[in-house]
Write a protein that holds these residues in place. Structure first.
Motif, PDB file in Angstrom:
ATOM      1  N   SER A  93      -0.361   8.796  -0.301  1.00  0.00           N
ATOM      2  CA  SER A  93      -0.903   7.449  -0.137  1.00  0.00           C
ATOM      3  C   SER A  93       0.078   6.380  -0.582  1.00  0.00           C
ATOM      4  O   SER A  93       0.059   5.274  -0.089  1.00  0.00           O
ATOM      5  CB  SER A  93      -2.210   7.303  -0.932  1.00  0.00           C
ATOM      6  OG  SER A  93      -3.202   8.129  -0.382  1.00  0.00           O
ATOM      7  N   CYS A  94       0.917   6.687  -1.532  1.00  0.00           N
ATOM      8  CA  CYS A  94       1.877   5.725  -2.053  1.00  0.00           C
ATOM      9  C   CYS A  94       3.278   6.310  -1.972  1.00  0.00           C
ATOM     10  O   CYS A  94       3.451   7.523  -1.985  1.00  0.00           O
ATOM     11  CB  CYS A  94       1.545   5.362  -3.505  1.00  0.00           C
ATOM     12  SG  CYS A  94       0.112   4.286  -3.643  1.00  0.00           S
ATOM     13  N   PRO A  95       4.307   5.479  -1.924  1.00  0.00           N
ATOM     14  CA  PRO A  95       5.673   5.981  -1.769  1.00  0.00           C
ATOM     15  C   PRO A  95       6.194   6.644  -3.031  1.00  0.00           C
ATOM     16  O   PRO A  95       6.267   6.030  -4.080  1.00  0.00           O
ATOM     17  CB  PRO A  95       6.484   4.719  -1.438  1.00  0.00           C
ATOM     18  CG  PRO A  95       5.697   3.607  -2.037  1.00  0.00           C
ATOM     19  CD  PRO A  95       4.260   4.013  -1.911  1.00  0.00           C
ATOM     20  N   SER A 122       7.803  -9.601  -4.718  1.00  0.00           N
ATOM     21  CA  SER A 122       8.554  -8.490  -4.148  1.00  0.00           C
ATOM     22  C   SER A 122      10.033  -8.847  -4.037  1.00  0.00           C
ATOM     23  O   SER A 122      10.408 -10.019  -4.172  1.00  0.00           O
ATOM     24  CB  SER A 122       7.997  -8.157  -2.762  1.00  0.00           C
ATOM     25  OG  SER A 122       8.466  -9.092  -1.796  1.00  0.00           O
ATOM     26  N   THR A 171       0.434  -5.437   6.233  1.00  0.00           N
ATOM     27  CA  THR A 171       1.854  -5.331   5.887  1.00  0.00           C
ATOM     28  C   THR A 171       2.533  -6.656   6.211  1.00  0.00           C
ATOM     29  O   THR A 171       2.396  -7.167   7.326  1.00  0.00           O
ATOM     30  CB  THR A 171       2.536  -4.192   6.654  1.00  0.00           C
ATOM     31  OG1 THR A 171       1.916  -2.945   6.303  1.00  0.00           O
ATOM     32  CG2 THR A 171       4.020  -4.120   6.295  1.00  0.00           C
ATOM     33  N   ARG A 216       2.908  -3.920   1.412  1.00  0.00           N
ATOM     34  CA  ARG A 216       1.697  -3.427   2.062  1.00  0.00           C
ATOM     35  C   ARG A 216       0.542  -3.592   1.088  1.00  0.00           C
ATOM     36  O   ARG A 216       0.658  -3.243  -0.091  1.00  0.00           O
ATOM     37  CB  ARG A 216       1.835  -1.962   2.454  1.00  0.00           C
ATOM     38  CG  ARG A 216       0.588  -1.387   3.149  1.00  0.00           C
ATOM     39  CD  ARG A 216       0.684   0.112   3.312  1.00  0.00           C
ATOM     40  NE  ARG A 216      -0.520   0.664   3.941  1.00  0.00           N
ATOM     41  CZ  ARG A 216      -0.846   1.953   3.947  1.00  0.00           C
ATOM     42  NH1 ARG A 216      -0.043   2.840   3.358  1.00  0.00           N
ATOM     43  NH2 ARG A 216      -1.956   2.368   4.515  1.00  0.00           N
ATOM     44  N   ILE A 272      -4.644  -2.045  -3.577  1.00  0.00           N
ATOM     45  CA  ILE A 272      -3.424  -1.270  -3.791  1.00  0.00           C
ATOM     46  C   ILE A 272      -2.267  -2.028  -3.152  1.00  0.00           C
ATOM     47  O   ILE A 272      -2.318  -2.369  -1.961  1.00  0.00           O
ATOM     48  CB  ILE A 272      -3.523   0.136  -3.162  1.00  0.00           C
ATOM     49  CG1 ILE A 272      -4.876   0.779  -3.454  1.00  0.00           C
ATOM     50  CG2 ILE A 272      -2.353   1.007  -3.641  1.00  0.00           C
ATOM     51  CD1 ILE A 272      -5.153   1.025  -4.902  1.00  0.00           C
ATOM     52  N   GLU A 279       1.721  -1.843  -2.321  1.00  0.00           N
ATOM     53  CA  GLU A 279       2.917  -1.010  -2.208  1.00  0.00           C
ATOM     54  C   GLU A 279       4.104  -1.944  -2.055  1.00  0.00           C
ATOM     55  O   GLU A 279       4.264  -2.625  -1.040  1.00  0.00           O
ATOM     56  CB  GLU A 279       2.797  -0.060  -1.026  1.00  0.00           C
ATOM     57  CG  GLU A 279       1.601   0.881  -1.156  1.00  0.00           C
ATOM     58  CD  GLU A 279       1.480   1.852   0.000  1.00  0.00           C
ATOM     59  OE1 GLU A 279       2.465   1.994   0.761  1.00  0.00           O
ATOM     60  OE2 GLU A 279       0.416   2.484   0.144  1.00  0.00           O
ATOM     61  N   SER A 286       9.488   0.584  -4.460  1.00  0.00           N
ATOM     62  CA  SER A 286       9.177   2.011  -4.601  1.00  0.00           C
ATOM     63  C   SER A 286       7.915   2.220  -5.422  1.00  0.00           C
ATOM     64  O   SER A 286       7.634   3.343  -5.841  1.00  0.00           O
ATOM     65  CB  SER A 286      10.354   2.718  -5.276  1.00  0.00           C
ATOM     66  OG  SER A 286      10.563   2.194  -6.583  1.00  0.00           O
ATOM     67  N   CYS A 333       3.655   1.656  -6.470  1.00  0.00           N
ATOM     68  CA  CYS A 333       2.276   1.436  -6.076  1.00  0.00           C
ATOM     69  C   CYS A 333       1.525   0.853  -7.267  1.00  0.00           C
ATOM     70  O   CYS A 333       1.536   1.424  -8.362  1.00  0.00           O
ATOM     71  CB  CYS A 333       1.615   2.739  -5.645  1.00  0.00           C
ATOM     72  SG  CYS A 333       1.978   3.190  -3.959  1.00  0.00           S
ATOM     73  N   VAL A 379      -0.724   6.097  -8.339  1.00  0.00           N
ATOM     74  CA  VAL A 379      -0.332   4.729  -8.676  1.00  0.00           C
ATOM     75  C   VAL A 379       0.605   4.736  -9.869  1.00  0.00           C
ATOM     76  O   VAL A 379       0.532   5.607 -10.742  1.00  0.00           O
ATOM     77  CB  VAL A 379      -1.556   3.835  -8.967  1.00  0.00           C
ATOM     78  CG1 VAL A 379      -2.390   3.638  -7.713  1.00  0.00           C
ATOM     79  CG2 VAL A 379      -2.413   4.393 -10.082  1.00  0.00           C
ATOM     80  N   LYS A 386      10.620   2.033 -10.357  1.00  0.00           N
ATOM     81  CA  LYS A 386      10.185   3.419 -10.557  1.00  0.00           C
ATOM     82  C   LYS A 386      10.950   4.063 -11.719  1.00  0.00           C
ATOM     83  O   LYS A 386      10.384   4.784 -12.529  1.00  0.00           O
ATOM     84  CB  LYS A 386      10.408   4.201  -9.266  1.00  0.00           C
ATOM     85  CG  LYS A 386       9.951   5.647  -9.315  1.00  0.00           C
ATOM     86  CD  LYS A 386       8.464   5.777  -9.129  1.00  0.00           C
ATOM     87  CE  LYS A 386       8.058   5.541  -7.694  1.00  0.00           C
ATOM     88  NZ  LYS A 386       6.621   5.838  -7.458  1.00  0.00           N
TER      89      LYS A 386
END
Length: 283
Positions: free
Chosen positions: A43-45, A84, A144, A149, A173, A175, A178, A180, A202, A268
């Motif tokens: 669901s998430c990257p 972002s 998006t 997203r 959520i 995204e 990288s 979530c 997440v 991340k």
């Protein structure tokens, strides 16, 4: 003297950014557990990187965000400003009382109280995402825009007459890069396995911690344990007493860090290797 100091701060910001970028490039995602559900990993990257904390106060980052980074700022109540790498700005639980100083590109809203939505959003906002629909039907959102997203998972809320308003709240959520990020909104109940599957993995969760208007503390801790996010950020508290009550209980489960500034840049690679609660001062 002032020019020299500014140059030092700029050099420091560049060096910190270089360290973060190198860490991100060198981070290898952990493999999924054999019994993990596909929804929980797709669901998430990406998966959560196991790295030591490397939080960077946004005030020290003068350079633009790297493509794997996210900046978030606690505005107050349940409103955060997310930014972002392509400078898409998102305001959560956008309302008429607590707003960021900049005009967001995207706003999300929930229906529990007027401090979580507005009927009069600025006409310059590109996407106004209401987390509820008419006739108690679930809102279905999947938008998006540039490098962001936004999607939602509907939950129920208590109605003013003591009943239940079905699908009156959405867990949004985001995204970005990288990462979530989940915003629990005005959550009133624990989550089903189906909802957890829809949310997916997440990295950061914004969690209401008042313990009364939303879910009680033990129920909220159950939700946090189910989500397994490495970084948890409290919101929706009304006094130092309310926040301290939550922190006193949560320290039995996880480490707590109190930041001096309301903004954080995270990637991340900079996520803590074990779950942590990060308290940001509200503005």
């Amino acid at each position: 003297m002032r020019g020299t100091l500014l140059k030092v701060v700029m050099i420091f910001g560049v060096l910190v950014g270089a360290v973060a970028s190198a860490a991100a490039q060198g981070a290898a995602p952990a493999p999924p557990k054999p019994d993990a559900k596909p929804e929980m990993t797709e669901s998430c990257p990406g998966l959560i990187a196991t790295r030591s904390p490397l939080f960077m106060p946004a005030s020290l980052r003068l350079a633009a965000l790297e493509r794997d980074q996210l900046r978030f700022t606690f505005i107050g109540h349940a409103t955060f400003l997310l930014e972002s790498p392509q400078m898409v700005r998102i305001a959560t639980d956008y309302n008429d009382y607590v707003r960021p100083q900049v005009l967001p590109d995207i706003v999300t809203m929930n229906h529990a109280h007027s401090t979580h939505y507005t009927d009069h959003p600025d006409s310059g906002i590109k996407y106004v995402l209401r987390g509820w629909a008419e006739d108690q039907k679930p809102a279905r959102i999947d938008v998006t825009y540039k490098d962001v997203r936004v999607r939602n998972v509907p939950t129920n809320i208590r109605s003013y007459d003591g009943g239940t308003e079905r699908h009156g709240n959405s867990i949004f959520i985001f995204e970005i890069g990288s990462l979530c990020v989940a915003h629990l909104g005005h959550l009133h109940h624990t989550l089903t396995q189906q909802q957890l599957n829809e949310i997916g993995r997440v990295d950061v969760v914004f969690v209401p911690v008042d313990g009364s208007y939303t879910l009680d503390l033990e129920g909220m801790i159950e939700v946090l344990k189910s989500l397994k996010a490495p970084l948890m950020v409290p919101m929706h508290y009304f006094s130092a007493y309310t926040l301290d009550r939550f922190l006193g209980r949560i320290r039995q489960e996880w480490d707590v860090e109190v930041a001096e500034v309301p903004s954080v840049v995270v990637s991340k690679a900079s996520l803590p290797s074990k779950p942590k609660v990060l308290v940001l001062p509200g503005r």
